[in-house]
Design a protein around this motif. Sequence first.
Motif, PDB file in Angstrom:
ATOM      1  N   THR A 149      -2.419   8.070   7.928  1.00 24.37           N
ATOM      2  CA  THR A 149      -2.599   8.145   6.211  1.00 24.37           C
ATOM      3  C   THR A 149      -3.029   6.545   5.919  1.00 24.37           C
ATOM      4  O   THR A 149      -3.758   6.277   5.200  1.00 24.37           O
ATOM      5  CB  THR A 149      -1.525   8.647   5.570  1.00 24.37           C
ATOM      6  OG1 THR A 149      -1.290  10.179   5.777  1.00 24.37           O
ATOM      7  CG2 THR A 149      -1.474   8.489   3.974  1.00 24.37           C
ATOM      8  N   ALA A 154      -6.339   5.672   4.309  1.00 19.61           N
ATOM      9  CA  ALA A 154      -6.106   4.841   2.826  1.00 19.61           C
ATOM     10  C   ALA A 154      -7.126   3.267   2.623  1.00 19.61           C
ATOM     11  O   ALA A 154      -7.575   3.316   1.774  1.00 19.61           O
ATOM     12  CB  ALA A 154      -4.562   4.523   2.458  1.00 19.61           C
ATOM     13  N   CYS A 192      -8.981   8.560   2.335  1.00 18.50           N
ATOM     14  CA  CYS A 192      -7.575   9.178   2.177  1.00 18.50           C
ATOM     15  C   CYS A 192      -7.842  10.281   0.712  1.00 18.50           C
ATOM     16  O   CYS A 192      -8.401  10.035  -0.098  1.00 18.50           O
ATOM     17  CB  CYS A 192      -6.530   8.490   1.609  1.00 18.50           C
ATOM     18  SG  CYS A 192      -4.844   9.128   1.446  1.00 18.50           S
ATOM     19  N   SER A 212     -10.088  -2.748  -2.526  1.00 19.44           N
ATOM     20  CA  SER A 212      -9.196  -1.333  -2.721  1.00 19.44           C
ATOM     21  C   SER A 212      -9.962  -0.566  -3.713  1.00 19.44           C
ATOM     22  O   SER A 212     -10.729  -1.042  -4.626  1.00 19.44           O
ATOM     23  CB  SER A 212      -8.014  -1.696  -3.511  1.00 19.44           C
ATOM     24  OG  SER A 212      -6.984  -2.584  -2.696  1.00 19.44           O
ATOM     25  N   SER A 227      -3.640  10.113  -3.580  1.00 20.96           N
ATOM     26  CA  SER A 227      -3.740   9.067  -4.394  1.00 20.96           C
ATOM     27  C   SER A 227      -3.205   7.810  -3.696  1.00 20.96           C
ATOM     28  O   SER A 227      -2.132   7.959  -3.082  1.00 20.96           O
ATOM     29  CB  SER A 227      -2.787   9.281  -5.565  1.00 20.96           C
ATOM     30  OG  SER A 227      -1.587   9.702  -5.364  1.00 20.96           O
ATOM     31  N   VAL A 228      -4.028   6.706  -3.802  1.00 23.09           N
ATOM     32  CA  VAL A 228      -3.810   5.473  -3.211  1.00 23.09           C
ATOM     33  C   VAL A 228      -3.274   4.387  -4.333  1.00 23.09           C
ATOM     34  O   VAL A 228      -3.998   4.356  -5.244  1.00 23.09           O
ATOM     35  CB  VAL A 228      -4.661   5.036  -2.208  1.00 23.09           C
ATOM     36  CG1 VAL A 228      -4.392   3.756  -1.541  1.00 23.09           C
ATOM     37  CG2 VAL A 228      -4.851   6.144  -1.339  1.00 23.09           C
ATOM     38  N   GLU A 229      -2.324   3.621  -4.172  1.00 19.96           N
ATOM     39  CA  GLU A 229      -1.873   2.412  -4.770  1.00 19.96           C
ATOM     40  C   GLU A 229      -1.663   1.264  -4.017  1.00 19.96           C
ATOM     41  O   GLU A 229      -1.531   1.352  -2.610  1.00 19.96           O
ATOM     42  CB  GLU A 229      -0.673   2.567  -5.638  1.00 19.96           C
ATOM     43  CG  GLU A 229      -0.880   3.971  -6.558  1.00 19.96           C
ATOM     44  CD  GLU A 229       0.241   4.099  -7.361  1.00 19.96           C
ATOM     45  OE1 GLU A 229       1.479   3.395  -6.995  1.00 19.96           O
ATOM     46  OE2 GLU A 229       0.583   5.084  -7.908  1.00 19.96           O
ATOM     47  N   LEU A 259       0.905  -1.125   0.091  1.00 16.89           N
ATOM     48  CA  LEU A 259       0.080  -0.188  -0.064  1.00 16.89           C
ATOM     49  C   LEU A 259       0.934   1.366   0.141  1.00 16.89           C
ATOM     50  O   LEU A 259       1.825   1.330   0.936  1.00 16.89           O
ATOM     51  CB  LEU A 259      -0.807   0.100   1.088  1.00 16.89           C
ATOM     52  CG  LEU A 259      -1.898   1.177   1.186  1.00 16.89           C
ATOM     53  CD1 LEU A 259      -3.109   0.939   0.293  1.00 16.89           C
ATOM     54  CD2 LEU A 259      -2.781   1.046   2.650  1.00 16.89           C
ATOM     55  N   SER A 260       0.565   2.086  -0.970  1.00 14.63           N
ATOM     56  CA  SER A 260       1.300   3.318  -1.104  1.00 14.63           C
ATOM     57  C   SER A 260       0.354   4.622  -1.137  1.00 14.63           C
ATOM     58  O   SER A 260      -0.791   4.190  -1.632  1.00 14.63           O
ATOM     59  CB  SER A 260       2.358   3.528  -2.204  1.00 14.63           C
ATOM     60  OG  SER A 260       3.250   2.520  -2.234  1.00 14.63           O
ATOM     61  N   ALA A 261       0.764   5.879  -0.777  1.00 11.82           N
ATOM     62  CA  ALA A 261      -0.135   6.890  -0.743  1.00 11.82           C
ATOM     63  C   ALA A 261       0.663   8.243  -0.966  1.00 11.82           C
ATOM     64  O   ALA A 261       1.779   8.300  -0.327  1.00 11.82           O
ATOM     65  CB  ALA A 261      -1.026   6.987   0.337  1.00 11.82           C
TER      66      ALA A 261
END
Length: 388
Positions: A42, A46, A51, A67, A54-56, A7-9
């Motif tokens: 965060t 997310a 959030c 997701s 932008s979330v990946e 998970l990235s944000a």
Amino acid sequence: MLDIRNLSASYGMHRALADVNIRVDAGEVVVILGANGAGKSTLLRAVSGTCEGSVEGDVVLDGSTISHLPAEQIVDRGIAFVPEGRGIFGDLTVAENLSLGAYSSQARASQAENLSKVYSLFPKLRERQSQTSRTMSGGEQQMVAIGRAMMSAPQILMLDEPSLGLSPLLCKELFANLKSIKETGLGILLVEQNAKQSLAIADRGYLIENGEITGENTANKMLNDPAVQSAYLGGAASTSSSGHNEPSSTPPPVHYITPGVSEVEHASDSAATVDIGALVSRAEQTSYQPPSEPLLSAPSGSKSVSVSKPNSGTSYGDAEIEQLLSDMEQSAQNARLATPHSKSPTPTSRRTISDDTELLPDIPVYRKSTVEIYRRETDGQMHKVDKK
């Protein structure tokens, strides 16, 4: 089971989370520890779909990916989020706040059952179900927020700083309640600054730093980890050769500050007819060991001042006390009137109250300004007309 994978944000150009991997099982408390700004809040936003950046990455709940779903659908799937600051509706009653938690179609079917569970966990909410929420204490409002989240019948409960702003007593009660919630089989993902109490009820923990997971272990091992103790538990432990943490036997140095005597104090003592320091020292001893020698002594050449207490157990008479106060007042006046630059003035060089002309400074007298008015005549000469 909640499984967070890579998970990235990001908020614009700022990377808040980078490839975070976390797992939360049913009936398990997992705590996220990290400094302010590390990305803890965060992470929860997310996962919950709230959030703003932008979330990946993937968030998987019981094998299904949730997701990029809207927040209300994530709640329907079984993830409830209690944000920092509680976010309750202050103008609504406790019962109304709780009923809003059962808004989803899945939760409405078991609303009565969930409400009974909430009231059993938080008996105070049953007693105050008709009370307006904003009139409750911070701890009680936190109970409302957690109870409202539980009304959605979640599988995973996420809490962001639930103990923020609570007293130590309310914090203890809060963590006891979270332990009871865990025993119902609910999984809890907890972000908390109170590392000691959160690790005490947790099963596992993660360390997050600059948006990345830097450590993972059981809660018990994290409690005994010197690095975790130093960074999050308020002190650095000393490690012995056996690898166990031992408190230091050497007490920290104690520094004492000794007040110095300024030149002004020396000047006042020398200018006065009595030694002020000796007077205070003697006064402190009179209630325990009455001195036989004079309390006040004057320097040679000055007026002799002597007040003594010859018999132990007796007190000074009114006349003696009055004379003592009079001498002290006169000494203080003489000290004030002494020449400031004289380090050892003599009684003859001191000014007295009667020297009025020497005491009063020269005061310049300003008179009212005058204005003279002139008029130019035909002959070109100026003639004075008026004066004001």
